[in-house]
Design an enzyme around this catalytic site. Structure first.
Site, PDB file in Angstrom:
ATOM      1  N   TYR A  33       0.822  -1.200   0.000  1.00 22.79           N
ATOM      2  CA  TYR A  33       0.000   0.000   0.000  1.00 22.79           C
ATOM      3  C   TYR A  33       0.858   1.253   0.000  1.00 22.79           C
ATOM      4  O   TYR A  33       2.071   1.185   0.222  1.00 22.79           O
ATOM      5  CB  TYR A  33      -0.954   0.006   1.206  1.00 22.79           C
ATOM      6  CG  TYR A  33      -0.310   0.330   2.542  1.00 22.79           C
ATOM      7  CD1 TYR A  33       0.511  -0.590   3.177  1.00 22.79           C
ATOM      8  CD2 TYR A  33      -0.521   1.554   3.173  1.00 22.79           C
ATOM      9  CE1 TYR A  33       1.098  -0.300   4.403  1.00 22.79           C
ATOM     10  CE2 TYR A  33       0.057   1.856   4.399  1.00 22.79           C
ATOM     11  CZ  TYR A  33       0.873   0.918   5.003  1.00 22.79           C
ATOM     12  OH  TYR A  33       1.453   1.210   6.212  1.00 22.79           O
ATOM     13  N   ARG A  52       8.029   4.066  -4.755  1.00 20.54           N
ATOM     14  CA  ARG A  52       8.128   3.060  -3.692  1.00 20.54           C
ATOM     15  C   ARG A  52       7.118   1.935  -3.917  1.00 20.54           C
ATOM     16  O   ARG A  52       7.399   0.767  -3.620  1.00 20.54           O
ATOM     17  CB  ARG A  52       7.928   3.702  -2.315  1.00 20.54           C
ATOM     18  CG  ARG A  52       8.217   2.720  -1.187  1.00 20.54           C
ATOM     19  CD  ARG A  52       8.213   3.366   0.183  1.00 20.54           C
ATOM     20  NE  ARG A  52       6.934   3.976   0.480  1.00 20.54           N
ATOM     21  CZ  ARG A  52       6.720   4.810   1.494  1.00 20.54           C
ATOM     22  NH1 ARG A  52       7.707   5.144   2.308  1.00 20.54           N
ATOM     23  NH2 ARG A  52       5.523   5.328   1.694  1.00 20.54           N
ATOM     24  N   ARG A 101      -8.047 -20.893  -1.035  1.00 19.68           N
ATOM     25  CA  ARG A 101      -6.926 -20.544  -0.165  1.00 19.68           C
ATOM     26  C   ARG A 101      -5.751 -21.474  -0.436  1.00 19.68           C
ATOM     27  O   ARG A 101      -5.917 -22.694  -0.429  1.00 19.68           O
ATOM     28  CB  ARG A 101      -7.342 -20.654   1.306  1.00 19.68           C
ATOM     29  CG  ARG A 101      -6.231 -20.285   2.284  1.00 19.68           C
ATOM     30  CD  ARG A 101      -6.741 -20.297   3.717  1.00 19.68           C
ATOM     31  NE  ARG A 101      -5.692 -19.934   4.665  1.00 19.68           N
ATOM     32  CZ  ARG A 101      -4.863 -20.800   5.248  1.00 19.68           C
ATOM     33  NH1 ARG A 101      -4.967 -22.103   4.993  1.00 19.68           N
ATOM     34  NH2 ARG A 101      -3.934 -20.388   6.100  1.00 19.68           N
ATOM     35  N   LYS A 151       6.484  -1.984   1.831  1.00 17.44           N
ATOM     36  CA  LYS A 151       5.312  -1.419   2.524  1.00 17.44           C
ATOM     37  C   LYS A 151       4.120  -2.362   2.396  1.00 17.44           C
ATOM     38  O   LYS A 151       3.202  -2.133   1.608  1.00 17.44           O
ATOM     39  CB  LYS A 151       5.003  -0.021   1.953  1.00 17.44           C
ATOM     40  CG  LYS A 151       4.145   0.827   2.881  1.00 17.44           C
ATOM     41  CD  LYS A 151       4.202   2.282   2.475  1.00 17.44           C
ATOM     42  CE  LYS A 151       3.217   3.145   3.235  1.00 17.44           C
ATOM     43  NZ  LYS A 151       3.376   3.133   4.687  1.00 17.44           N
ATOM     44  N   GLU A 183      12.223   2.370  14.130  1.00 18.09           N
ATOM     45  CA  GLU A 183      11.335   3.463  13.681  1.00 18.09           C
ATOM     46  C   GLU A 183      10.078   3.437  14.542  1.00 18.09           C
ATOM     47  O   GLU A 183       9.938   2.607  15.435  1.00 18.09           O
ATOM     48  CB  GLU A 183      10.990   3.298  12.198  1.00 18.09           C
ATOM     49  CG  GLU A 183      10.324   1.975  11.880  1.00 18.09           C
ATOM     50  CD  GLU A 183      10.122   1.723  10.390  1.00 18.09           C
ATOM     51  OE1 GLU A 183      10.006   2.681   9.611  1.00 18.09           O
ATOM     52  OE2 GLU A 183      10.041   0.540  10.016  1.00 18.09           O
TER      53      GLU A 183
HETATM   54  N1  PDD Z   1       3.001   4.970   7.331  1.00 23.86           N
HETATM   55  N2  PDD Z   1       7.719   3.775   8.803  1.00 23.86           N
HETATM   56  C1  PDD Z   1       6.597   3.053   8.822  1.00 23.86           C
HETATM   57  C2  PDD Z   1       6.613   1.737   9.505  1.00 23.86           C
HETATM   58  C3  PDD Z   1       5.429   3.537   8.201  1.00 23.86           C
HETATM   59  O1  PDD Z   1       4.296   2.805   8.213  1.00 23.86           O
HETATM   60  C4  PDD Z   1       5.455   4.818   7.581  1.00 23.86           C
HETATM   61  C5  PDD Z   1       4.254   5.394   6.880  1.00 23.86           C
HETATM   62  C6  PDD Z   1       6.660   5.547   7.602  1.00 23.86           C
HETATM   63  C7  PDD Z   1       6.779   6.894   6.945  1.00 23.86           C
HETATM   64  O2  PDD Z   1       6.785   6.787   5.537  1.00 23.86           O
HETATM   65  P1  PDD Z   1       6.250   7.980   4.621  1.00 23.86           P
HETATM   66  O3  PDD Z   1       7.009   9.190   5.026  1.00 23.86           O
HETATM   67  O4  PDD Z   1       6.561   7.546   3.262  1.00 23.86           O
HETATM   68  O5  PDD Z   1       4.775   8.125   4.918  1.00 23.86           O
HETATM   69  C8  PDD Z   1       7.779   4.991   8.215  1.00 23.86           C
HETATM   70  C9  PDD Z   1       1.805   5.419   6.662  1.00 23.86           C
HETATM   71  C10 PDD Z   1       1.618   6.894   6.716  1.00 23.86           C
HETATM   72  C11 PDD Z   1       0.619   4.633   7.196  1.00 23.86           C
HETATM   73  O6  PDD Z   1       0.788   3.449   7.374  1.00 23.86           O
HETATM   74  O7  PDD Z   1      -0.461   5.197   7.406  1.00 23.86           O
END
Ligand code: PDD
Length: 287
Positions: A33, A52, A101, A151, A183
């Site tokens: 996503y 990304r 599945r 992601k 993070e």
């Molecule tokens: N999350 N690290 C993680 C684990 C994240 O899920 C996100 C973003 C970031 C920051 O990435 P970016 O600057 O590209 O948004 C770092 C999004 C916003 C979410 O899951 O809602």
């Protein structure tokens, strides 16, 4: 009023948009996503998120169903249909519905991806009281899988982290692995010491934040010193200030870590300045 959302080529009222119970996103968390913020009706760093998305799909051996321009058109159509001023666009692509599945990936020739997009309105995206006040964070062990640079929609542990933070009266959790902060649950983490901005270097251990890339670029342009390396919770507690970045929170100051107030216990000048610069530059560059 119900939203208009996008699902597999159609724009539908949200109540009518459906995905199969056999979808691999649902059964296996087999999907990726992106979240792109919207300021004044325009998309912030769309191309960063698009790049990304391509990378996440490639790492999971998934074909990309829509090219950049087609995806941009859908983003813009949803902004228009839902009259979004400040908010975000969410896009999710899964490995689709193989009709049963199975742990094995289906043949992409016969199982097309599932593509879903929707908008969320966020009136307080820019003038955000949480960002003005700063947030408290707690630390938690990083029990996620080891490819956090992809992601994926496997967000159970980050979700549990947010719940633990809430239960502790905090706004978020910072994950710690081998003694170092990786993070936040949904953001990248930074500390500031003696004017120097410190944030973990890019690797498989963290998501390569699009906001992170922009903020580090703006920091360098403003002659701020940046050091990309991991830090401990103790080092963070002794820092002058700290902050997090993400598409939905921009730059948000951190004022307390595991019960220890940072500096004066209020948002620091570096975080506040970076937030201002980020919003100013994003407004200029949004498309
Ligand atoms: N999350 N690290 C993680 C684990 C994240 O899920 C996100 C973003 C970031 C920051 O990435 P970016 O600057 O590209 O948004 C770092 C999004 C916003 C979410 O899951 O809602």
């Amino acid at each position: 009023m119900s939203r208009i959302v996008y699902v597999n080529g159609e724009y539908l009222p949200e109540e009518e948009a459906t995905v199969s119970i056999f979808d691999r996103g649902f059964l296996m968390a087999d999907g990726v996503y992106e979240v792109t913020s919207v300021i004044g009706g325009k998309l912030v760093d769309f191309d960063g998120h698009d790049a990304r998305l391509t990378r996440s799909l490639k790492e999971l051996d998934m074909a990309r169903p829509l090219d950049r321009d087609a995806l941009l058109d859908i983003h813009r159509a949803l902004l228009a249909k839902n009259a979004i001023d400040n908010g975000l666009v969410y896009v999710q692509i899964t490995r689709g519905n193989p009709g049963d599945r199975s742990f094995l990936f289906p043949d992409p020739e016969t199982t097309p991806n599932t593509v879903v997009l929707f908008t969320q309105t966020m009136p307080e995206l820019v003038d955000n009281p949480t960002a003005a006040a700063g947030i408290k964070v707690i630390s938690l062990p990083d029990w996620r899988w080891h490819r956090r640079d992809i992601k994926t929609v496997q967000l159970l542990y980050p979700s549990m982290g947010k719940m633990a933070a809430k239960a502790a009266g905090a706004g978020d959790a910072w994950f710690v692995e081998d003694g170092k902060v990786t993070e936040g649950t949904s953001n990248n983490a930074y500390i500031v010491k003696g004017g120097r901005i410190i944030t973990r270097e890019l690797s498989h251990d963290i998501l390569h934040g699009i906001t992170r890339a922009a903020v580090l670029r703006y920091a360098a342009e403003a002659q701020m010193e940046v050091e990309e390396r991991a830090f401990t919770i103790a080092e963070a507690q002794a820092a002058d200030e700290a902050f997090v970045t993400s598409a939905s929170t921009f730059v948000t100051p951190v004022i307390e870590i595991d019960g220890v107030a940072l500096g004066a216990g209020t948002p620091g000048p570096v975080a506040r300045r970076l937030r201002e610069i980020y919003i100013e530059e994003s407004l200029k560059a949004a498309i």
